[in-house]
Design a protein around this motif. Structure first.
Motif, PDB file in Angstrom:
ATOM      1  N   ALA A 593       0.834  -1.206   0.000  1.00 30.09           N
ATOM      2  CA  ALA A 593       0.000   0.000   0.000  1.00 30.09           C
ATOM      3  C   ALA A 593       0.869   1.258   0.000  1.00 30.09           C
ATOM      4  CB  ALA A 593      -0.925  -0.011   1.214  1.00 30.09           C
ATOM      5  N   LEU A 594       1.994   1.212   0.738  1.00 27.94           N
ATOM      6  CA  LEU A 594       2.898   2.360   0.786  1.00 27.94           C
ATOM      7  C   LEU A 594       3.518   2.632  -0.583  1.00 27.94           C
ATOM      8  CD1 LEU A 594       4.043   4.381   2.867  1.00 27.94           C
ATOM      9  CD2 LEU A 594       5.944   2.812   3.220  1.00 27.94           C
ATOM     10  N   LEU A 595       3.833   1.549  -1.308  1.00 30.06           N
ATOM     11  CA  LEU A 595       4.430   1.678  -2.634  1.00 30.06           C
ATOM     12  C   LEU A 595       3.385   1.857  -3.731  1.00 30.06           C
ATOM     13  CD1 LEU A 595       7.077  -1.172  -2.246  1.00 30.06           C
ATOM     14  CD2 LEU A 595       7.588   1.267  -2.376  1.00 30.06           C
ATOM     15  N   LYS A 596       2.095   1.661  -3.335  1.00 31.42           N
ATOM     16  CA  LYS A 596       0.970   1.775  -4.261  1.00 31.42           C
ATOM     17  C   LYS A 596       1.081   0.790  -5.427  1.00 31.42           C
ATOM     18  CE  LYS A 596      -0.147   6.565  -3.102  1.00 31.42           C
ATOM     19  NZ  LYS A 596      -0.409   7.951  -3.607  1.00 31.42           N
ATOM     20  N   ILE A 597       1.413  -0.460  -5.055  1.00 27.35           N
ATOM     21  CA  ILE A 597       1.428  -1.550  -6.027  1.00 27.35           C
ATOM     22  C   ILE A 597       0.711  -2.737  -5.406  1.00 27.35           C
ATOM     23  CG2 ILE A 597       3.570  -0.823  -7.151  1.00 27.35           C
ATOM     24  CD1 ILE A 597       5.044  -2.962  -5.533  1.00 27.35           C
ATOM     25  N   PRO A 598       0.172  -3.669  -6.215  1.00 20.70           N
ATOM     26  CA  PRO A 598      -0.498  -4.855  -5.653  1.00 20.70           C
ATOM     27  C   PRO A 598       0.476  -5.703  -4.831  1.00 20.70           C
ATOM     28  CG  PRO A 598      -1.008  -4.597  -7.990  1.00 20.70           C
ATOM     29  CD  PRO A 598       0.096  -3.642  -7.694  1.00 20.70           C
ATOM     30  N   PRO A 599      -0.021  -6.349  -3.757  1.00 21.86           N
ATOM     31  CA  PRO A 599       0.846  -7.222  -2.941  1.00 21.86           C
ATOM     32  C   PRO A 599       1.514  -8.317  -3.758  1.00 21.86           C
ATOM     33  CG  PRO A 599      -1.229  -6.803  -1.813  1.00 21.86           C
ATOM     34  CD  PRO A 599      -1.377  -6.240  -3.182  1.00 21.86           C
ATOM     35  N   THR A 600       0.799  -8.864  -4.762  1.00 24.76           N
ATOM     36  CA  THR A 600       1.394  -9.930  -5.583  1.00 24.76           C
ATOM     37  C   THR A 600       2.576  -9.401  -6.385  1.00 24.76           C
ATOM     38  OG1 THR A 600      -0.279  -9.439  -7.280  1.00 24.76           O
ATOM     39  CG2 THR A 600      -0.745 -11.249  -5.752  1.00 24.76           C
ATOM     40  N   THR A 601       2.446  -8.140  -6.856  1.00 26.78           N
ATOM     41  CA  THR A 601       3.565  -7.527  -7.602  1.00 26.78           C
ATOM     42  C   THR A 601       4.769  -7.328  -6.689  1.00 26.78           C
ATOM     43  OG1 THR A 601       1.991  -6.383  -9.033  1.00 26.78           O
ATOM     44  CG2 THR A 601       4.255  -5.532  -8.974  1.00 26.78           C
ATOM     45  N   LEU A 602       4.496  -6.870  -5.457  1.00 27.86           N
ATOM     46  CA  LEU A 602       5.591  -6.678  -4.505  1.00 27.86           C
ATOM     47  C   LEU A 602       6.284  -7.991  -4.198  1.00 27.86           C
ATOM     48  CD1 LEU A 602       7.285  -5.034  -2.552  1.00 27.86           C
ATOM     49  CD2 LEU A 602       5.425  -5.217  -0.874  1.00 27.86           C
ATOM     50  N   ALA A 603       5.490  -9.057  -4.014  1.00 29.49           N
ATOM     51  CA  ALA A 603       6.078 -10.376  -3.719  1.00 29.49           C
ATOM     52  C   ALA A 603       6.967 -10.837  -4.866  1.00 29.49           C
ATOM     53  CB  ALA A 603       4.956 -11.387  -3.465  1.00 29.49           C
ATOM     54  N   SER A 604       6.525 -10.589  -6.099  1.00 30.65           N
ATOM     55  CA  SER A 604       7.326 -10.989  -7.260  1.00 30.65           C
ATOM     56  C   SER A 604       8.634 -10.209  -7.317  1.00 30.65           C
ATOM     57  CB  SER A 604       6.520 -10.759  -8.546  1.00 30.65           C
ATOM     58  OG  SER A 604       5.354 -11.554  -8.565  1.00 30.65           O
ATOM     59  N   LYS A 605       8.572  -8.905  -7.026  1.00 26.70           N
ATOM     60  CA  LYS A 605       9.781  -8.088  -7.053  1.00 26.70           C
ATOM     61  C   LYS A 605      10.755  -8.513  -5.947  1.00 26.70           C
ATOM     62  CE  LYS A 605       7.789  -3.899  -9.149  1.00 26.70           C
ATOM     63  NZ  LYS A 605       8.788  -3.778 -10.253  1.00 26.70           N
ATOM     64  N   MET A 606      10.210  -8.830  -4.766  1.00 23.45           N
ATOM     65  CA  MET A 606      11.082  -9.286  -3.681  1.00 23.45           C
ATOM     66  C   MET A 606      11.805 -10.569  -4.067  1.00 23.45           C
ATOM     67  SD  MET A 606       8.607  -8.576  -0.378  1.00 23.45           S
ATOM     68  CE  MET A 606       9.711  -9.424   0.763  1.00 23.45           C
ATOM     69  N   LYS A 607      11.082 -11.457  -4.738  1.00 22.02           N
ATOM     70  CA  LYS A 607      11.697 -12.709  -5.171  1.00 22.02           C
ATOM     71  C   LYS A 607      12.774 -12.449  -6.218  1.00 22.02           C
ATOM     72  CE  LYS A 607      10.547 -17.293  -6.958  1.00 22.02           C
ATOM     73  NZ  LYS A 607       9.458 -18.204  -7.416  1.00 22.02           N
ATOM     74  N   ALA A 608      12.470 -11.524  -7.140  1.00 23.73           N
ATOM     75  CA  ALA A 608      13.429 -11.216  -8.204  1.00 23.73           C
ATOM     76  C   ALA A 608      14.700 -10.583  -7.638  1.00 23.73           C
ATOM     77  CB  ALA A 608      12.786 -10.290  -9.233  1.00 23.73           C
ATOM     78  N   PHE A 609      14.553  -9.702  -6.636  1.00 26.72           N
ATOM     79  CA  PHE A 609      15.708  -9.015  -6.048  1.00 26.72           C
ATOM     80  C   PHE A 609      16.397  -9.857  -4.964  1.00 26.72           C
ATOM     81  CE2 PHE A 609      13.444  -4.942  -7.333  1.00 26.72           C
ATOM     82  CZ  PHE A 609      14.333  -4.653  -8.371  1.00 26.72           C
ATOM     83  N   GLY A 610      15.810 -11.009  -4.630  1.00 25.68           N
ATOM     84  CA  GLY A 610      16.396 -11.847  -3.569  1.00 25.68           C
ATOM     85  C   GLY A 610      16.241 -11.243  -2.198  1.00 25.68           C
ATOM     86  N   ILE A 611      15.142 -10.501  -1.978  1.00 30.14           N
ATOM     87  CA  ILE A 611      14.901  -9.850  -0.684  1.00 30.14           C
ATOM     88  C   ILE A 611      14.224 -10.846   0.246  1.00 30.14           C
ATOM     89  CG2 ILE A 611      13.672  -8.003   0.512  1.00 30.14           C
ATOM     90  CD1 ILE A 611      13.904  -6.331  -2.040  1.00 30.14           C
ATOM     91  N   GLU A 612      14.812 -11.112   1.406  1.00 27.93           N
ATOM     92  CA  GLU A 612      14.255 -12.016   2.397  1.00 27.93           C
ATOM     93  C   GLU A 612      14.199 -11.308   3.733  1.00 27.93           C
ATOM     94  OE1 GLU A 612      16.581 -15.505   2.546  1.00 27.93           O
ATOM     95  OE2 GLU A 612      16.124 -16.141   0.491  1.00 27.93           O
ATOM     96  N   ARG A 613      13.158 -11.603   4.453  1.00 30.21           N
ATOM     97  CA  ARG A 613      13.015 -10.986   5.779  1.00 30.21           C
ATOM     98  C   ARG A 613      14.080 -11.502   6.730  1.00 30.21           C
ATOM     99  NH1 ARG A 613       7.541 -10.486   9.488  1.00 30.21           N
ATOM    100  NH2 ARG A 613       8.513  -9.428  11.255  1.00 30.21           N
ATOM    101  N   PRO A 614      14.763 -10.632   7.457  1.00 28.43           N
ATOM    102  CA  PRO A 614      15.781 -11.091   8.430  1.00 28.43           C
ATOM    103  C   PRO A 614      15.122 -11.950   9.503  1.00 28.43           C
ATOM    104  CG  PRO A 614      15.972  -8.727   8.037  1.00 28.43           C
ATOM    105  CD  PRO A 614      14.687  -9.160   7.389  1.00 28.43           C
ATOM    106  N   ILE A 615      15.818 -12.999   9.927  1.00 30.47           N
ATOM    107  CA  ILE A 615      15.264 -13.888  10.961  1.00 30.47           C
ATOM    108  C   ILE A 615      15.357 -13.210  12.314  1.00 30.47           C
ATOM    109  CG2 ILE A 615      15.576 -16.106  12.140  1.00 30.47           C
ATOM    110  CD1 ILE A 615      16.638 -17.233   9.554  1.00 30.47           C
TER     111      ILE A 615
END
Length: 615
Positions: A593-615
């Protein structure tokens, strides 16, 4: 024996005087543990002087009880012999020989005693029969042609069976006068001289009314043999109250009736059940921690900043002071809490952990303080809170800055007074708990902004320990990384690889925004893909390159960015949004919502950039 044969034998036993007061289900259990045997004509079943270990019931046939040629009596189908072998291992006082082909049921003493212990209804029925025999000693004497001494022995054996019972046995007549008690009954009545006293005087009003009504309603029936549907409160002569469950039975005729009340104290059982429930809950919480404990790497500290923190741990561990551990996310605040608990005098008691930021607001109060059944929708049973589980031990309140304001007074009360009230209960519970809290936030600033109670902050901040960020720990990052490589390599069945000087330089030059947790993730990834060497440059982010892009002057409007630079900018922008929303992706306050993009799009971009939540 086959079930159909058991059925027939148990049906037969209902007509045997020794078992007339025993319920059919209990007789079925007896038959399953007994056996039948057939003897031919003039065959010896037992001999005088043999050690007795079984009782015999004649199913078919005819026997004689004798000593040599002297015959005491004849016994036929439906009669028993050898009963005393059920309560002792004395030698047989006479011989028994068949007069014709005879089939008998053999009841082993061990199985009989076990049934007495485990089946209250069976014990109650047998006791009723024994009591009848006790009142008919003249008949026993006549049938056994025994002496006064034999009768006294028989009486003592029956009394021994009653007196040895762990349950309280109280026998009274239709006027409620006590005629017999065993030692267990005298104990809960707190009186050894209760004969001829009114049994109702030893109950509270509700229990007395219940027993009186039950007896009066059944006064014209032949038998009562039932479990009591409510708890009986006994008040002893010294005013000690006990709660008991039990059974009541009636024997005798209308104008000469007697009642047997068997009571069992429920308090020990209830306390045991509560202890089991508490231990079960403790096990549940502790099992959740085992994986974290076994995958931890301890505290490695060569840098002075971390050595200072270790010194503070040693200073405070032996005290009961409340400790506030502060530091960035992923710095190892939980390891510090565990180290304090392990070095404390409470180390043999549980360390209970709760993450105040990971539990929904509507559930955290119940998790911390417990709740009673029906306290709220979905509370189908009572639950012990984590403060009660931590009694005499330590509780670790991680992310204390996320605790809702409305719960903070309750926590303050525990710190100050050591007590709390479970949700939905008016009962105040006292606990002895050492509190260790941790946060990555500045609680003092939070308190000034009204987001955290100032008085609670000062109560928590008795002994603050600051855990330094990994980037501020010098060569510790290399020591920790090497230990992690060793552990992950062992787990994955790979040879451990030593860090090269290039690897060490790469690790020390990286900023480590995720601290030790980020290091753990990157090292695990490097070990997974390793083929004789680590390739750390492929897993450690190129932070210097990213920062050089981010820090370029923004006043130059005609700057043309390459595809690589735009990709780095977008990745960094997504990371900022995720950190600001605490890694919440979807929803009204999520990063999408902050980026004003669909959650599915954000999830795809995170996967593409290799972004993972810190444990």
């Amino acid at each position: 024996m086959p079930d159909i044969f058991n059925h027939n034998v148990s049906e037969f036993l209902t007509g045997v005087p020794f078992f007339t007061e025993v319920s059919r289900p209990s007789l079925d259990k007896l038959c399953k543990t007994s056996k039948t045997e057939t003897f031919g004509k003039n065959e010896s079943i037992l001999k005088k002087g043999d050690v007795g270990d079984s009782m015999y019931v004649i199913l078919e046939g005819h026997v004689k009880v004798h000593e040599g040629s002297h015959i005491y009596c004849f016994l036929k189908a439906g009669e028993c012999f050898g009963e005393y072998a059920l309560i002792d291992d004395q030698r047989r006082s006479a011989s028994v020989t068949t007069v014709e082909k005879t089939n008998v049921l053999i009841i082993d003493r061990k199985n009989f005693v076990n049934l007495i212990k485990t089946d209250t209804g069976f014990a109650n029925g047998i006791l009723s029969v024994l009591i009848k025999r006790h009142r008919e000693l003249d008949i026993i004497q006549e049938r056994l042609a025994s002496s006064k001494k034999d009768i006294e022995i028989a009486h003592s054996k029956m009394s021994g069976l009653i007196n040895g019972a762990m349950d309280a046995i109280i026998m009274f007549n239709q006027n409620f006068k006590i005629i017999l008690t065993n030692p267990s009954a005298n104990k809960i009545l707190e009186n050894d001289d209760v004969l001829q006293r009114n049994v109702l005087f030893f109950f509270d009003d509700d229990s007395a009314d219940f027993i009186e009504t039950l007896v009066n309603n059944e006064i014209h029936t032949n038998t009562i043999n039932q479990y009591l549907p409510q708890i009986i409160k006994v008040i002893g002569s010294k005013n000690t109250e006990t709660l008991n469950e039990g059974t009541i039975s009636k024997y005798g005729v209308e104008n000469d009736s007697y009642y047997t009340l068997i009571l069992r104290n429920t308090e020990d059982r209830i306390q045991a059940e509560n202890k089991i429930n508490q231990l079960t809950n403790q096990t549940q919480y502790l099992e959740e921690e085992i994986e974290e404990l076994t995958s931890g790497y301890g505290i490695i500290a060569e840098d002075q900043s971390m050595k200072t923190a270790l010194g503070l741990i040693h200073q405070v561990a032996k005290t009961n002071a409340t400790v506030l551990i502060q530091g960035e996310t992923g710095t190892g605040k939980e390891l510090v809490a565990r180290a304090i608990h392990k070095a404390s005098d409470r180390s043999d008691k549980p360390l209970i952990k709760i993450n105040c930021g990971a539990i929904p607001v509507n559930l955290i109060e119940s998790e911390l303080f417990g709740h009673e059944k029906g306290a709220f929708t979905g509370a189908t049973s009572s639950r012990k809170g984590r403060f009660l589980l931590a009694d005499k031990g330590t509780i670790f309140l991680d992310e204390i800055g996320e605790m809702p304001l409305e719960l903070q007074p309750k926590l303050l009360r525990i710190i100050q007074e050591g007590e709390f009230d479970p949700v939905g209960s008016s009962e105040t519970i006292k606990v002895d708990v050492r509190i260790i809290a941790a946060t990555h936030r500045n609680l003092k600033t939070f308190a000034k902004e009204g987001k955290f109670r100032e008085d609670l902050y000062y109560r928590l901040n008795v002994f603050p320990i600051e855990v330094p960020a990994l980037r501020d720990r010098g060569e510790d990052v290399c020591l920790i990384a090497q230990e992690m490589i060793k552990q992950f390599s062992k787990k994955m069945g790979k040879p451990a690889i030593a860090l090269s000087e290039t690897d060490k330089s790469l690790l020390q030059n990286y900023n480590w925004p995720g601290n030790v947790r980020e290091l753990q993730n990157l090292i695990e990834r490097a070990v997974i893909v390793s083929k004789g060497h680590l390739n750390l440059h492929n897993v450690v982010p190129n932070q210097l390159h990213d920062e050089s892009i981010i820090n370029k002057p923004t006043t130059i409007q005609d700057k043309i960015y390459t595809a690589e630079e735009l990709s780095a900018l977008e990745k960094n922008n997504i990371l900022k949004a995720l950190k600001q929303t605490k890694w919440k992706i979807s929803g009204a306050n999520g990063a999408a919502a902050l980026l004003k993009i669909p959650p599915t799009t954000l999830a795809s971009k995170m996967k593409a950039f290799g972004i993972e939540r810190p444990i």
